[in-house]
Design an enzyme around this catalytic site. Sequence first.
Site, short mmCIF file in Angstrom:
data_model
loop_
_atom_site.label_atom_id
_atom_site.label_comp_id
_atom_site.label_asym_id
_atom_site.label_seq_id
_atom_site.Cartn_x
_atom_site.Cartn_y
_atom_site.Cartn_z
N LYS A 216 0.83 -1.31 -0.01
CA LYS A 216 -0.02 -0.08 0.01
C LYS A 216 0.61 1.33 0.03
O LYS A 216 0.56 2.14 -0.62
CB LYS A 216 -0.99 -0.08 1.03
CG LYS A 216 -1.49 1.34 1.59
CD LYS A 216 -2.43 1.20 2.73
CE LYS A 216 -1.41 1.75 4.09
NZ LYS A 216 -1.17 2.84 4.54
N ASN A 217 1.89 1.30 0.69
CA ASN A 217 2.53 2.44 1.06
C ASN A 217 3.57 2.54 -0.09
O ASN A 217 4.17 3.75 -0.35
CB ASN A 217 3.37 2.48 2.37
CG ASN A 217 2.45 2.70 3.35
OD1 ASN A 217 1.19 3.19 3.15
ND2 ASN A 217 2.95 2.52 4.88
N ARG B 135 -8.43 -0.24 5.32
CA ARG B 135 -7.69 0.85 4.55
C ARG B 135 -6.30 0.09 4.00
O ARG B 135 -5.77 0.70 2.93
CB ARG B 135 -7.23 1.89 5.63
CG ARG B 135 -8.35 2.55 5.94
CD ARG B 135 -7.87 3.83 7.08
NE ARG B 135 -6.86 4.60 6.27
CZ ARG B 135 -6.21 5.59 6.85
NH1 ARG B 135 -6.68 6.11 7.98
NH2 ARG B 135 -5.66 6.17 6.06
N CYS C 51 -4.23 13.20 13.66
CA CYS C 51 -4.78 11.43 13.49
C CYS C 51 -4.74 10.63 14.66
O CYS C 51 -3.93 11.21 15.66
CB CYS C 51 -4.71 11.21 12.51
SG CYS C 51 -2.74 10.30 12.38
N ASP D 12 5.10 0.69 12.01
CA ASP D 12 3.99 -0.01 11.25
C ASP D 12 3.81 -1.60 11.76
O ASP D 12 2.67 -2.18 11.65
CB ASP D 12 3.98 0.10 9.90
CG ASP D 12 3.62 1.30 9.35
OD1 ASP D 12 3.25 2.47 10.14
OD2 ASP D 12 3.80 1.75 8.28
N ARG E 222 1.35 14.50 13.38
CA ARG E 222 1.74 14.49 11.94
C ARG E 222 1.46 15.87 10.93
O ARG E 222 0.72 15.59 10.10
CB ARG E 222 0.72 13.34 11.44
CG ARG E 222 1.15 12.04 12.44
CD ARG E 222 0.43 10.91 11.54
NE ARG E 222 1.27 10.45 10.51
CZ ARG E 222 0.49 9.25 9.48
NH1 ARG E 222 -0.65 8.88 9.81
NH2 ARG E 222 1.12 8.90 8.52
N1 EPU Z 1 6.89 14.82 10.55
C1 EPU Z 1 6.82 16.09 10.79
N2 EPU Z 1 6.68 16.85 9.86
C2 EPU Z 1 6.64 16.30 8.55
C3 EPU Z 1 6.28 15.12 8.21
C4 EPU Z 1 6.46 14.31 9.27
O1 EPU Z 1 7.04 16.53 11.97
O2 EPU Z 1 6.37 17.37 7.65
C5 EPU Z 1 6.91 13.74 11.69
C6 EPU Z 1 5.67 12.98 11.75
O3 EPU Z 1 4.79 13.54 12.71
C7 EPU Z 1 6.05 11.55 12.63
C8 EPU Z 1 7.47 11.70 11.98
O4 EPU Z 1 8.03 12.79 11.50
O5 EPU Z 1 6.36 11.92 13.82
C9 EPU Z 1 7.66 10.37 10.72
O6 EPU Z 1 6.36 10.73 9.88
P1 EPU Z 1 6.68 10.37 8.38
O7 EPU Z 1 6.41 11.41 7.49
O8 EPU Z 1 7.95 9.44 7.84
O9 EPU Z 1 5.25 9.53 8.06
P2 EPU Z 1 4.29 9.60 6.87
O10 EPU Z 1 5.30 9.83 5.69
O11 EPU Z 1 3.19 10.25 7.22
C10 EPU Z 1 4.59 6.93 6.28
C11 EPU Z 1 3.67 6.02 6.27
C12 EPU Z 1 3.09 5.53 7.66
C13 EPU Z 1 4.25 5.14 8.51
C14 EPU Z 1 5.09 6.39 8.51
C15 EPU Z 1 6.50 5.82 9.23
C16 EPU Z 1 2.70 6.29 4.07
C17 EPU Z 1 1.40 6.50 3.16
N3 EPU Z 1 2.54 6.26 5.31
O12 EPU Z 1 3.85 7.72 6.99
O13 EPU Z 1 2.16 4.27 7.25
O14 EPU Z 1 3.90 4.69 9.91
O15 EPU Z 1 5.85 6.41 7.18
O16 EPU Z 1 7.20 4.91 8.69
O17 EPU Z 1 3.85 5.93 3.52
C18 EPU Z 1 0.65 2.87 7.92
O18 EPU Z 1 0.44 2.37 6.81
O19 EPU Z 1 -0.14 2.41 8.81
C19 EPU Z 1 1.00 4.30 8.20
C20 EPU Z 1 0.83 5.06 9.41
#
Ligand code: EPU
Length: 419
Positions: free
Chosen positions: A22-23, A398, A116, A306, A121
């Site tokens: 998915k990701n 999801r 969320c 995850d 996030r």
């Molecule tokens: N963060 C910030 N600012 C930003 C972006 C992120 O502070 O602009 C913080 C977030 O709040 C978090 C940390 O950085 O505390 C890491 O977040 P990241 O951006 O890496 O997460 P994401 O890209 O939103 C993806 C996956 C998540 C997975 C995380 C961590 C996708 C679509 N989602 O989320 O997957 O947990 O990376 O590996 O790729 C899931 O599939 O259940 C899921 C939540």
Amino acid sequence: MDKFRIQGGNPLEGTIQTSGSKNAALPAIAAALLTAEPVVLRGVPQVRDIATMLRLLEDIGATVERDGSRVRIQAANVVKPEAPYELVKTMRASSLVLGPLAARAGRARVSLPGGCAIGARPIDLHLTGLEHLGATVSQEHGYVCAEAPDGLRGGAIHFDRITVTGTEDLMMAAVLARGETTLVNAAREPEVTDLAALLNRMGAQVEGAGESTIRIRGVDRLHGAEHTIITDRIEAGTFAIAAAITGGRLAITGAPVEHLDALVAKLRQAGVRVEQEGDSTLVVEGGRTLRSVDMTTEEYPGFATDLQAQYMALMTQAEGIAIVTETIFENRFMHVPELVRMGANIRLDGRRALVAGPRQLSGAAVLASDLRASASLVLGALAARGETLIDRVYHIDRGYEKIEEKLAQAGARIERVAG
Ligand code: EPU
């Protein structure tokens, strides 16, 4: 709202096939916005987040044809470069269209995601990154707007912290920017590497994906491409834990074995037998006494956040005390009170959970709060005595393709109760 009814207590045996990731599929779909030509993706899982992303692309002006796990997307024109609140609030990954739209259309308007279940996030790192590429970013009425009417230009972006979708978003923005971009402290997740492979097939020049510095030389235009999405390491990992927690034996086929090292190491330390067969089959066998093993979530190649909730379910069945530390998200312990309702002994202490085991779990009525928390409740229920009723399984829909069918095929007594 659908529920799962699960009768626990029997070991899972047999073979389960891994679906596409998915990701990895989510950013690949967003990447189709970068070209007017068709992008064909194979191995796209049939889960709700993917349906939401495809709907978003249609909203933006793309045509989407879907045939099982094959999806053909053509964004001949970008009609409305926008991700509305209604979609972003159901799926934060909608912000992945920000970079591609700014690059292709010179303008992107995306609803701010807000908080969320697993934490605040924010997407501030995506936005400052776009500013470094020359976009003007403003905010109003709950939306952010990134504008670059004369196109983006390459720049040096240093991420303050590692972000997976942030890295993907900016990589997609940079492929059409003038000049060279470097992404420093980039995410090294396999999903990032898979996206780079697709972009390069489309004519982009991305180097270093999978390492912490990525170099991108901008090109004038991209063309269509075909690409097969990698398989889902989190889904495969969840099934591996299902074998371990039920004391069963599962062959997990199509598994991205090379992406599961951190989990496999923990499972082996805990006393679970894990063998690789061929390139892509993991055979996981529980049944022996489980030992508690501490675990801390980290960015890839560390232990995936995850899989934290699922691992915690396993540790309820292990002898001793396991300290599970969550470092990526500030509030990713929503499964704890539900596992405790099933009889687990878990104490929370800030970002740490102390799991004391083994405790015989017993079936109960529980509530799914987010995708991975739901998976941990399914695992707890499979190990529990008696019947568990899991409410709000739309969370699991999801991101897990036909999970109840896959588990049932391996002997789980699980049924979906329509609500
Ligand atoms: N963060 C910030 N600012 C930003 C972006 C992120 O502070 O602009 C913080 C977030 O709040 C978090 C940390 O950085 O505390 C890491 O977040 P990241 O951006 O890496 O997460 P994401 O890209 O939103 C993806 C996956 C998540 C997975 C995380 C961590 C996708 C679509 N989602 O989320 O997957 O947990 O990376 O590996 O790729 C899931 O599939 O259940 C899921 C939540």
